[in-house]
Design an enzyme around this catalytic site. Structure first.
Site, mmCIF file in Angstrom:
data_model
loop_
_atom_site.group_PDB
_atom_site.id
_atom_site.type_symbol
_atom_site.label_atom_id
_atom_site.label_comp_id
_atom_site.label_asym_id
_atom_site.label_seq_id
_atom_site.Cartn_x
_atom_site.Cartn_y
_atom_site.Cartn_z
ATOM 1 N N GLY A 159 0.926 -1.212 0.179
ATOM 2 C CA GLY A 159 0.038 0.122 -0.047
ATOM 3 C C GLY A 159 0.806 1.288 -0.059
ATOM 4 C CG PHE A 160 0.248 6.434 0.528
ATOM 5 C CD1 PHE A 160 1.363 6.642 -0.131
ATOM 6 C CD2 PHE A 160 -0.444 6.727 1.483
ATOM 7 C CE1 PHE A 160 1.692 7.973 -0.030
ATOM 8 C CE2 PHE A 160 0.099 8.078 1.846
ATOM 9 C CZ PHE A 160 1.399 8.677 1.328
ATOM 10 C CG ASP B 272 -7.388 -12.026 3.439
ATOM 11 O OD1 ASP B 272 -7.087 -11.433 4.197
ATOM 12 O OD2 ASP B 272 -8.588 -11.882 2.744
ATOM 13 C CB THR C 177 0.206 10.286 5.749
ATOM 14 O OG1 THR C 177 0.446 10.702 7.205
ATOM 15 C CG2 THR C 177 1.490 10.139 5.108
ATOM 16 C CE1 TYR D 141 -8.914 2.989 8.442
ATOM 17 C CE2 TYR D 141 -9.353 5.030 9.221
ATOM 18 C CZ TYR D 141 -8.480 4.073 8.783
ATOM 19 O OH TYR D 141 -7.119 4.604 8.649
ATOM 20 C CB THR E 194 -6.672 -0.494 -1.000
ATOM 21 O OG1 THR E 194 -6.235 -0.870 0.296
ATOM 22 C CG2 THR E 194 -8.159 -0.708 -0.668
ATOM 23 N N GLY F 142 -0.676 -12.553 16.761
ATOM 24 C CA GLY F 142 -0.043 -13.758 16.980
ATOM 25 C C GLY F 142 1.266 -14.208 16.423
HETATM 26 P P1 NAD Z 1 -3.476 1.611 1.360
HETATM 27 O O1 NAD Z 1 -4.940 1.297 1.278
HETATM 28 O O2 NAD Z 1 -2.560 2.307 0.388
HETATM 29 O O3 NAD Z 1 -2.650 0.373 2.051
HETATM 30 C C1 NAD Z 1 -3.373 -0.512 2.873
HETATM 31 C C2 NAD Z 1 -2.849 -2.022 2.355
HETATM 32 O O4 NAD Z 1 -3.302 -2.789 3.096
HETATM 33 C C3 NAD Z 1 -3.103 -2.112 0.756
HETATM 34 O O5 NAD Z 1 -2.088 -2.387 0.153
HETATM 35 C C4 NAD Z 1 -4.093 -3.221 0.977
HETATM 36 O O6 NAD Z 1 -4.050 -4.356 -0.205
HETATM 37 C C5 NAD Z 1 -3.602 -4.097 2.345
HETATM 38 N N1 NAD Z 1 -4.659 -4.865 2.774
HETATM 39 C C6 NAD Z 1 -5.934 -4.443 3.234
HETATM 40 N N2 NAD Z 1 -6.678 -5.574 3.588
HETATM 41 C C7 NAD Z 1 -5.723 -6.666 3.807
HETATM 42 C C8 NAD Z 1 -5.834 -7.934 4.330
HETATM 43 N N3 NAD Z 1 -6.957 -8.606 4.649
HETATM 44 N N4 NAD Z 1 -4.732 -8.794 4.005
HETATM 45 C C9 NAD Z 1 -3.675 -8.367 3.421
HETATM 46 N N5 NAD Z 1 -3.381 -6.896 2.956
HETATM 47 C C10 NAD Z 1 -4.459 -6.343 3.128
HETATM 48 O O7 NAD Z 1 -3.386 2.606 2.900
HETATM 49 P P2 NAD Z 1 -2.374 3.559 3.486
HETATM 50 O O8 NAD Z 1 -2.647 4.871 3.287
HETATM 51 O O9 NAD Z 1 -1.146 3.055 2.912
HETATM 52 O O10 NAD Z 1 -2.683 2.906 5.129
HETATM 53 C C11 NAD Z 1 -1.806 2.060 5.734
HETATM 54 C C12 NAD Z 1 -2.315 1.942 6.975
HETATM 55 O O11 NAD Z 1 -1.993 2.940 7.748
HETATM 56 C C13 NAD Z 1 -3.774 1.730 7.483
HETATM 57 O O12 NAD Z 1 -3.713 0.542 8.496
HETATM 58 C C14 NAD Z 1 -4.260 2.708 7.727
HETATM 59 O O13 NAD Z 1 -5.474 2.524 8.640
HETATM 60 C C15 NAD Z 1 -3.202 3.583 8.380
HETATM 61 N N6 NAD Z 1 -3.338 5.109 8.354
HETATM 62 C C16 NAD Z 1 -3.121 5.823 7.180
HETATM 63 C C17 NAD Z 1 -3.451 7.013 6.937
HETATM 64 C C18 NAD Z 1 -2.988 7.992 5.919
HETATM 65 O O14 NAD Z 1 -3.032 9.255 5.995
HETATM 66 N N7 NAD Z 1 -2.451 7.361 4.904
HETATM 67 C C19 NAD Z 1 -3.752 7.802 8.150
HETATM 68 C C20 NAD Z 1 -4.151 6.942 9.389
HETATM 69 C C21 NAD Z 1 -3.851 5.575 9.573
#
Ligand code: NAD
Length: 324
Positions: free
Chosen positions: A16-17, A62, A181, A151, A41, A108
């Site tokens: 992810g990002f 997953d 972010t 969420y 995502t 775990g």
């Molecule tokens: P994102 O959607 O780009 O990344 C999330 C990743 O998790 C994706 O690659 C997705 O494919 C993967 N994913 C989702 N469900 C999954 C599963 N069941 N098994 C395996 N992989 C799974 O989002 P992001 O912005 O990179 O956010 C990453 C984390 O940081 C998240 O937990 C989010 O809640 C937290 N966060 C981000 C922000 C922000 O501003 N970007 C702010 C607060 C919290």
């Protein structure tokens, strides 16, 4: 503070990002990295540049199913979860499952390996806050049956589960509450304000601001957020700790700033504000400064310029990224 030397790390949501930057920085620091993602995502494109490195492994899986990793692991960064409102409203059950079952499985794994565990929590645990700025002691104001609860409540449950694993199972856990972010690698259509405004401004389309645009957010450039997360990972602090940039902007100011920086003449179009959209959002980051020696360093104009530069390049590329 402990010296941050991790030899073998698991990053859930690593494609992810934020996860992709974490993988990159950990590799730069000499760690071996196992990136676990189901691409709900995220995308392998985000880590394509890491694929040739012997210390990097991408595993499609997953987190809501049983997960196994062979060999030692000394750090688990649990970042798997849809994060943008468009994504988690499209995948409500998946979001609740990864926040609950996914967190259970990631904890775990940390317990089995004796690894340090860091939960990616969020400023959304504060809901529509009645305290401003938000300090870690604030318990939040969340509607448990509102649309965003899939969420917010998943993350609140994940914080509770993480705390229980620390207190009753002895896992070395930490919780980071990340504030909004932004930066390169966000998806143009992920629905978050900055990519949406940039995409619209670059296309000369109306910039869609929710409500009257008076609601505020505090936005942090991705490299700053990642340094804060790794500072927490390398410390022995449990948190929760806010990581974000306290510079607060109204949504209308943000839209106008992006319009100016792109040189666009897009009009501003006011659209309906989503249910339970927080009115204000600003982190109090004194705890991060005191316990982790961390402060954001990238000014918002500079961060937005870098992000706009990246989007300008990416949106010239052929599909499918332009649609994602
Ligand atoms: P994102 O959607 O780009 O990344 C999330 C990743 O998790 C994706 O690659 C997705 O494919 C993967 N994913 C989702 N469900 C999954 C599963 N069941 N098994 C395996 N992989 C799974 O989002 P992001 O912005 O990179 O956010 C990453 C984390 O940081 C998240 O937990 C989010 O809640 C937290 N966060 C981000 C922000 C922000 O501003 N970007 C702010 C607060 C919290």
């Amino acid at each position: 503070m402990r010296t941050p030397v991790h030899r073998r790390a698991v990053v859930t949501g690593g494609a992810g990002f934020l996860g992709s930057y974490l993988c990159e920085r950990l590799l730069e620091r000499g760690a071996e990295v196992i990136c676990m993602d189901n691409f709900l995502t995220g995308s392998p494109d985000n880590v394509a540049h890491l694929m040739g490195r012997p210390a990097f492994r991408l595993v499609e899986c997953d987190l809501t199913e049983f997960v196994h990793v062979s060999g030692d692991v000394d750090l688990v960064l649990h970042f798997a979860s849809a994060a943008s409102p468009v994504d988690y409203l499209r995948h409500p059950i998946e979001t609740l499952k990864v926040g609950s079952l996914g967190t259970l499985h990631a904890l775990g794994l940390a317990k089995e390996k004796g690894a340090r565990f860091v939960l990616a929590s969020t400023s959304e645990v504060y809901g529509d806050p009645l305290e401003h700025p938000q300090r870690e002691e604030y318990w939040g104001n969340v509607n448990p049956v509102g649309p965003r609860s899939v969420y917010d409540e998943a993350k609140r449950f994940a914080e509770s589960l993480t705390t229980a694993y620390r207190n009753s199972r002895g896992v070395d856990t930490a919780i980071v509450r990340i504030f909004n972010t932004y930066g390169p690698r966000m998806r143009p259509h992920d629905g978050r304000a900055i990519p949406t405004f940039i995409r619209q401004a670059l296309a000369g389309e109306p910039i869609t601001v929710a409500g009257d645009g008076g609601q505020t957010r505090s936005v942090c450039y991705v490299t700053d957020t990642v340094e804060g997360i790794l500072a927490l990972a390398g410390s022995d602090f449990t948190g929760p700790v806010n990581i974000g940039n306290p510079a607060e902007l109204s949504m209308l100011e943000l839209a106008k700033t992006i319009r100016d920086l792109t040189g666009s003449s897009s009009p501003i179009k006011f659209v309906e504000r989503p249910a339970d959209d927080p009115a204000v959002r600003r982190p109090d980051t004194s705890l991060a400064a005191e316990r982790l020696g961390w402060r954001p360093t990238v000014d918002v104009i500079d961060g937005l310029r870098r992000t706009i530069g990246w989007f300008t390049e990416k949106l010239r590329e052929p599909e499918p990224l332009a649609r994602r």
